[in-house]
Design a protein around this motif. Structure first.
Motif, short mmCIF file in Angstrom:
data_model
loop_
_atom_site.label_atom_id
_atom_site.label_comp_id
_atom_site.label_asym_id
_atom_site.label_seq_id
_atom_site.Cartn_x
_atom_site.Cartn_y
_atom_site.Cartn_z
N ALA A 109 118.11 118.89 16.18
CA ALA A 109 117.64 120.20 16.62
C ALA A 109 116.16 120.39 16.29
O ALA A 109 115.71 120.09 15.19
N ARG A 110 115.42 120.89 17.25
CA ARG A 110 114.01 121.22 17.03
C ARG A 110 113.61 122.26 18.07
O ARG A 110 113.78 122.06 19.26
N PHE A 111 113.10 123.34 17.62
CA PHE A 111 112.65 124.36 18.56
C PHE A 111 111.16 124.19 18.79
O PHE A 111 110.34 124.38 17.89
N LYS A 112 110.83 123.83 20.00
CA LYS A 112 109.42 123.61 20.33
C LYS A 112 108.86 124.90 20.92
O LYS A 112 109.40 125.40 21.91
N HIS A 113 107.77 125.37 20.36
CA HIS A 113 107.25 126.67 20.80
C HIS A 113 105.74 126.70 20.88
O HIS A 113 105.13 127.74 21.05
N ARG A 114 105.11 125.54 20.72
CA ARG A 114 103.65 125.53 20.70
C ARG A 114 103.05 125.13 22.04
O ARG A 114 101.84 125.00 22.18
N GLY A 115 103.88 124.89 23.05
CA GLY A 115 103.40 124.46 24.35
C GLY A 115 102.76 125.60 25.14
O GLY A 115 102.70 126.75 24.69
N PHE A 116 102.33 125.26 26.37
CA PHE A 116 101.78 126.26 27.28
C PHE A 116 102.83 127.35 27.50
O PHE A 116 104.02 127.07 27.60
N ILE A 117 102.36 128.58 27.61
CA ILE A 117 103.27 129.72 27.66
C ILE A 117 104.32 129.59 28.76
O ILE A 117 105.47 130.04 28.61
N LEU A 118 103.98 128.95 29.87
CA LEU A 118 104.95 128.85 30.97
C LEU A 118 105.76 127.55 30.91
O LEU A 118 106.59 127.30 31.77
N ASP A 119 105.53 126.76 29.90
CA ASP A 119 106.26 125.50 29.76
C ASP A 119 107.69 125.80 29.30
O ASP A 119 107.91 126.29 28.20
N GLU A 120 108.63 125.52 30.19
CA GLU A 120 110.01 125.92 29.91
C GLU A 120 110.64 125.12 28.77
O GLU A 120 111.62 125.56 28.18
N MET A 121 110.12 123.96 28.46
CA MET A 121 110.73 123.14 27.43
C MET A 121 110.00 123.22 26.09
O MET A 121 110.55 122.88 25.06
N GLU A 122 108.74 123.67 26.12
CA GLU A 122 108.00 123.67 24.86
C GLU A 122 107.20 124.95 24.62
O GLU A 122 106.56 125.11 23.59
N GLY A 123 107.26 125.89 25.56
CA GLY A 123 106.49 127.12 25.41
C GLY A 123 107.31 128.23 24.77
O GLY A 123 108.31 127.99 24.10
N SER A 176 111.07 136.36 28.74
CA SER A 176 111.33 136.68 30.15
C SER A 176 110.04 137.10 30.86
O SER A 176 110.08 137.48 32.02
N MET A 177 108.92 137.08 30.15
CA MET A 177 107.64 137.44 30.76
C MET A 177 106.85 136.15 31.04
O MET A 177 107.00 135.19 30.29
N PRO A 178 106.00 136.14 32.02
CA PRO A 178 105.81 137.19 33.01
C PRO A 178 107.02 137.28 33.92
O PRO A 178 107.46 136.27 34.48
N MET A 179 107.50 138.49 34.08
CA MET A 179 108.78 138.70 34.70
C MET A 179 108.87 138.11 36.11
O MET A 179 109.81 137.39 36.43
N GLU A 180 107.88 138.42 36.94
CA GLU A 180 107.99 138.00 38.34
C GLU A 180 108.07 136.47 38.44
O GLU A 180 108.87 135.92 39.18
N TYR A 181 107.22 135.82 37.64
CA TYR A 181 107.21 134.35 37.63
C TYR A 181 108.57 133.82 37.18
O TYR A 181 109.19 132.95 37.80
#
Lengths: 648, 372
Positions: free
Chosen positions: A194-208, A212-217
């Motif tokens: 287990a590792r939670f990756k959260h330092r990626g680009f904000i829109l990166d679904e695997m590491e960002g 739920s924002m930006p909502m429309e995107y």
């Protein structure tokens, strides 16, 4: 070792539906499973908790379904595979989280298994979790037999990881609680880290960031994922057609209704005239696959439970395809051929189908029905829903009922879901007057308790179970305290999630894995919130009633915890605290002065009315020896003797 | 006597708001209970005939039959009922402890009966706060602990029923008119039960114009005074027209008109001011706040009074004619009001199928009470 861990791919074993689901999760390499107990879903988490150590799983009974979803989602965010399980209305509880989860998406495969209860065999509603898939724009699978219960879970995990979103796999009582043969697949060897990756680009679904924002995107992405799922559905092995090349009529069906439909076609002997389109991927429907099969004929009968969900989706698709396939007649529930309430069964499907294919068929001959009714009326003993012998709820409601009657201000009880729901019936002295969702009794009471300014002077009581207290009653209690509502909340603490089979909850010192866990004290919670708190043993009728009367007279929020372990609990089973017997010399029977209080009003199943003798009797086989009836007998004719071997 | 069951009792008395909570139906069975002055039926009972109904003084009381059984003579409209003399009375000097009402005759007579062994226990009415609580006492201290008027309808008879169940005998009861009526009904063994034993050997009746509903009185007083300070309550004889609350260092007077709204409806149907079915009856005496009126009715009552006078427990004097006349007028007026009201509410002498009466009287008596 549990038969669930049989590592012989290709071998065939008998599994209960819920075990098949659990096995599917194991074959998919699930790492984390969380749920909240609720029939017909409970055995899935129970089964997984038993093999958790062997398979290196983390399994928990969460405080409620929303938390269970959040716990499972966290595992997914950390790259693990997770399963979340609940009964139908549990999805409602967590739906707000799901609305946002659908937008953020998942990482490790995450599957939600709601077990619906058409006909409300073990529920007080027959809510449809399928609607949530459409509402939340998430893919829905519906297994149609025991093999599929297992296989579709494996498939659902793969799908979830392909589209990076949650997948619904909906079961129903008749699948979850029946058993069938299942051919096993392999159990995976490796486990994930287990590792939670959260330092990626904000829109990166695997590491960002998982937001739920930006909502429309995010919303657009969610719909793209759903389209991806539909593409996979086009070739799904779980959507099958069997029947003639040019059928007169095609039955479109899913879930347990697939079995009823097959049986109906067989019973009518119309295999050469009627086709069967069994759908496993029911939302969204795969249009190419559907176009092919909607083109087979002009008449369709949709067979499903409970409301016309599939029927409506087929109709929408048929309308869109109409320029190419022509107009179709799609029958089912909206035209009244099949009921929109309750379970279906083979008879109902046969009747609907027989009229369409003009095959005379009487599912139940009139004489047979009549004879059955006669036997039911004259021969079968009248058995109403009742609390078990020795149930603490009977004693609790006896006191609540009596206190409210003595109080004499037309007070009432607001309740929710648990065994104590039965208190709407005579077994609970018809004490419960409102009945809604988990924790709602206290929420509704909180509202009633503010109506004094409008002239309401009735005492307001709420009841909830110990598990329900943690599940959803706490916010309601907080609301009542904060707003100065005048209510008496009774926590019917039978020390476990008793109705669903004694699953642990946060108030107990053990967790789903059997590990020691910090128990959260209900009285401490209530006291710290500012409620006036009392604790009584409901078997002590006199003290309980006096305490209630005292609390009813006070303003503000009062909490009475009635603590007595469920009569069916492992701690109590086979241990009679008292030997109880009726002294026939003293029993007044039907005479003025008693008139069968114990067997006419109290009605513990452990008490029998001996018509011939005109006296009450104790059924020593089912009497649990709680001794409460000895306290209600006006003549002291019910005698109890403490069992020394147990207590000493 | 027309006797029905608990369902009729509930429909005719409780549901119509006629119950005064006397306790006659309480402690006979598990169904009727009294809590804070109100009698409730906890669960339905299906019996067609029950003691609860038979003992109730607010439904199907046939005064003609009751009078025949008790006095061996028909019920007439005589204001004070059957009696053998009316005198002024008060407790003998130094014979009472603590505070009493008016002349303290009730406490003195009860104590004397106990001392003399005429009774072994006394069923009285105490109070917890403002809630009247029946109490069985076996000594004089207990009697004085229960002294002074409560003015609230009290379930005193529940204690008599308990005594009967527990085999206690030779009980004296201090009873209001409704309670004395119920005791008279009870003592006739109306259901002809083989196991019937009359536990009561003496009834000291109280005069009563009406009582107050405990459940209404408490909030009424709570909105006016600190009820924990109430030490004594009094309704002085006419023409005072006030309800007096003694708070220790101050006295509060509430006009009776305000209090009348707290009277249970059942009291308005009561034709008895002087506890006509008791052995002796005691009440206040107009213009003489330190004395009581004492009516002697039975041989037992006569024996009690004579012995008590002889022993100096009570002192008696001849009743001034004017006082007696006022008493008779007041008692007669209560009868008239009750009969008129019962008739108005269609609760008198009903004979139609399915209709039941609160009470029955000979038509000639009714005419006498309503004619003039």
């Amino acid at each position: 070792m549990s038969h669930l861990l049989t590592d012989e791919p290709g071998s065939r074993i008998l599994l209960m539906g819920n075990e098949a689901i659990a096995r599917g999760a194991l074959e998919a390499g699930v790492n984390v499973a969380a749920g909240y107990p609720g029939t017909p879903s409970s055995e899935i988490i129970e089964t997984l908790s038993k093999v958790a150590r062997d398979r290196g799983l983390y399994v928990e009974w969460s405080a409620n379904e929303k938390v269970a979803m959040e716990v499972a989602a966290a595992a997914s965010f950390a790259g693990l595979r997770s399963l979340c399980v609940m009964k139908q209305n549990g999805v409602n509880v967590g739906s707000d989280f799901l609305l946002h989860l659908g937008l953020t998406g998942t990482r490790g495969g995450m599957v939600l298994v709601p077990c619906d209860d058409p006909g409300a065999l073990s529920s007080i509603n027959e809510g449809e979790s399928r609607q949530f898939a459409r509402l939340l724009e998430l893919p829905l699978l519906e297994p149609g037999d025991f093999q599929e219960l297992k296989d579709m879970i494996v498939w659902a995990f793969q799908l979830s990881e392909e589209i990076r979103n949650l997948v619904f796999v909906r079961s129903v009582t008749r699948l979850s609680h029946a058993s069938g043969n299942v051919v096993l697949g392999p159990l995976p060897g490796e486990t994930r880290k287990a590792r939670f990756k959260h330092r990626g680009f904000i829109l990166d679904e695997m590491e960002g960031v998982v937001a739920s924002m930006p909502m429309e995107y995010r919303h657009r992405r969610q719909q793209e994922k759903l389209k991806q799922a539909v593409e996979r559905f086009e070739s799904s092995p779980f959507n099958t057609y069997t029947g003639p090349e040019h059928p007169e009529l095609v039955v479109i069906t899913s879930s347990a209704c697939h079995l009823y439909s097959r049986e109906a076609i067989h019973l009518l002997g119309v295999e050469d005239r009627v086709g069967l389109l069994k759908l496993g991927t029911t939302f969204p429907l795969p249009p190419v696959f559907m176009e092919k099969h909607l083109g087979l004929t002009d008449r369709f009968l949709v067979v499903e439970e409970v409301i016309p969900f599939l029927e409506e989706n087929v109709k929408i698709l048929a309308q869109e395809l109409a320029p190419r396939i022509g107009p179709k007649t799609i029958m089912g529930k909206r035209d009244g051929r099949l009921p929109t309430v309750g379970e279906l069964n083979p008879d109902l499907v046969v009747e609907a189908l027989a009229s369409l294919v003009e095959v005379p068929y009487e599912s139940a001959p009139e004489a047979y029905v009549k004879r059955g009714q006669e036997l039911m009326f004259f021969g079968a003993p009248n058995r109403e829903l009742t609390f078990c012998p020795g149930c603490p709820h009977r004693a609790s409601f006896w006191s609540i009922h009596n206190a409210l009657e003595l109080d004499g201000r037309d007070g009432f009880v607001c309740g929710d879901i648990g065994c104590y729901t039965l208190a709407v019936l005579p077994t609970g002295f018809s004490t419960l007057k409102t009945l809604h969702a988990m924790g709602s009794g206290t929420g509704v009471a909180s509202g009633f308790g503010k109506l004094g300014r409008f002239g309401m002077d009735q005492p307001v009581v709420s009841v909830c179970g110990d598990s329900t207290f943690f599940h959803a009653a706490m916010p309601a209690l907080i609301n009542a305290i904060h707003h100065g509502s005048d209510i008496t909340m009774v926590v019917l603490d039978n020390s476990g999630t008793a109705m669903t089979g004694f699953q642990p909850h946060p108030g107990l010192d053990v967790d789903a894995l059997g590990h020691k866990a910090p128990a959260i004290s209900i009285e401490d919670v209530c006291r710290s919130l500012g409620a006036q708190v009392r604790v009584c043993d409901p078997f002590d009728l006199e003290t309980t009633q006096a305490t209630l009367l005292e609390l009813l007279d006070r303003a503000g929020v009062k909490v009475l915890i009635l603590r007595q372990i469920c009569g069916l609990s492992p701690e109590k089973k086979r241990h009679k605290k008292y030997e109880v017997a009726v002294n026939p010399e003293v029993c007044l029977g039907e005479a003025c002065g008693c008139n069968r209080l114990c067997t006419r009003i109290f009605r513990c199943p452990g008490l029998i009315w001996d018509k011939r003798a005109g006296k009450a009797r104790v059924d020593e086989v089912i009497c649990t020896g709680c001794g409460v009836c000895a306290s209600i007998c006006p003549e002291g004719a019910i005698e109890k003797v403490e069992n020394r071997e147990v207590t000493g | 006597m027309r006797i029905f069951g608990p369902n009729e009792l509930k429909a005719d008395v409780q549901d119509k708001g006629l119950c005064v909570g006397c306790g006659a139906c309480v402690n006979l069975c598990p169904y009727f209970k009294n809590h804070q002055g109100k009698t409730v039926m906890l669960f339905p009972c299906t019996l067609e005939k029950g003691r609860c109904h038979a003992y109730c003084p607010k439904t199907e009381v046939d005064y003609t039959e009751l009078s025949q059984a008790r006095w061996k003579r028909p019920y007439d409209a005589s204001p004070l009922g059957t009696h053998d003399g009316v005198v002024m009375a008060r407790a003998g000097e130094g014979r009472v402890e603590g505070r009493v009402q008016a002349g303290g005759t009730v406490s003195a007579l009860t104590a004397f009966a106990l001392r003399e062994g005429m009774i072994e226990e006394a069923v009285l009415t105490n109070r917890e706060g403002l809630v009247p609580v029946p109490q069985m006492v076996g000594d004089e201290t207990g009697i004085y602990g229960c002294a002074t008027s409560k003015y609230t309808a009290a379930p005193t008879l529940s204690e008599v029923n308990r005594a009967a169940r527990e085999g206690i005998r030779n009980v004296g009861v201090v009873a209001t008119p409704c309670q004395a009526t119920a005791l008279a009904l009870m003592r006739e063994n109306p259901l002809d039960r083989e196991d019937f034993v009359d536990p009561v050997s003496l009834v000291i009746g109280l005069f009563c114009t009406w009582a107050l509903d405990t459940r209404k009185l408490i909030p009424f007083l709570e909105s006016r005074v600190d009820v924990s300070r109430i030490q004594w309550m009094d309704i002085p004889p006419p023409p005072a027209e006030v309800f007096v609350l003694d708070l220790g260092n101050e006295e509060i007077q509430i006009p009776l008109d305000e209090i009348r709204a707290l009277v249970p409806r059942g009291c308005l149907l009561c034709p008895d001011m002087t506890s006509e079915w008791a052995d002796v009856s005691v009440g206040v005496l107009e213009g003489e706040p330190e004395w009581n009126t004492l009516i002697v009715r039975t041989e037992k009552g006569r024996a009690l009074v004579d012995k008590a006078v002889e022993a100096g427990s009570i002192v008696v004097k001849e009743m001034p004619a004017a006082n007696l006349e006022h008493l008779r007028t007041a008692a007669l007026n209560k009868k008239k009001r009750a009969v008129a009201r019962a008739r108005e509410e269609n609760l008198l002498n009903n004979t139609d199928e399915g209709e039941r009466a609160a009470f029955r009287m000979d038509p000639s008596v009714v005419e006498e009470l309503t004619g003039s």
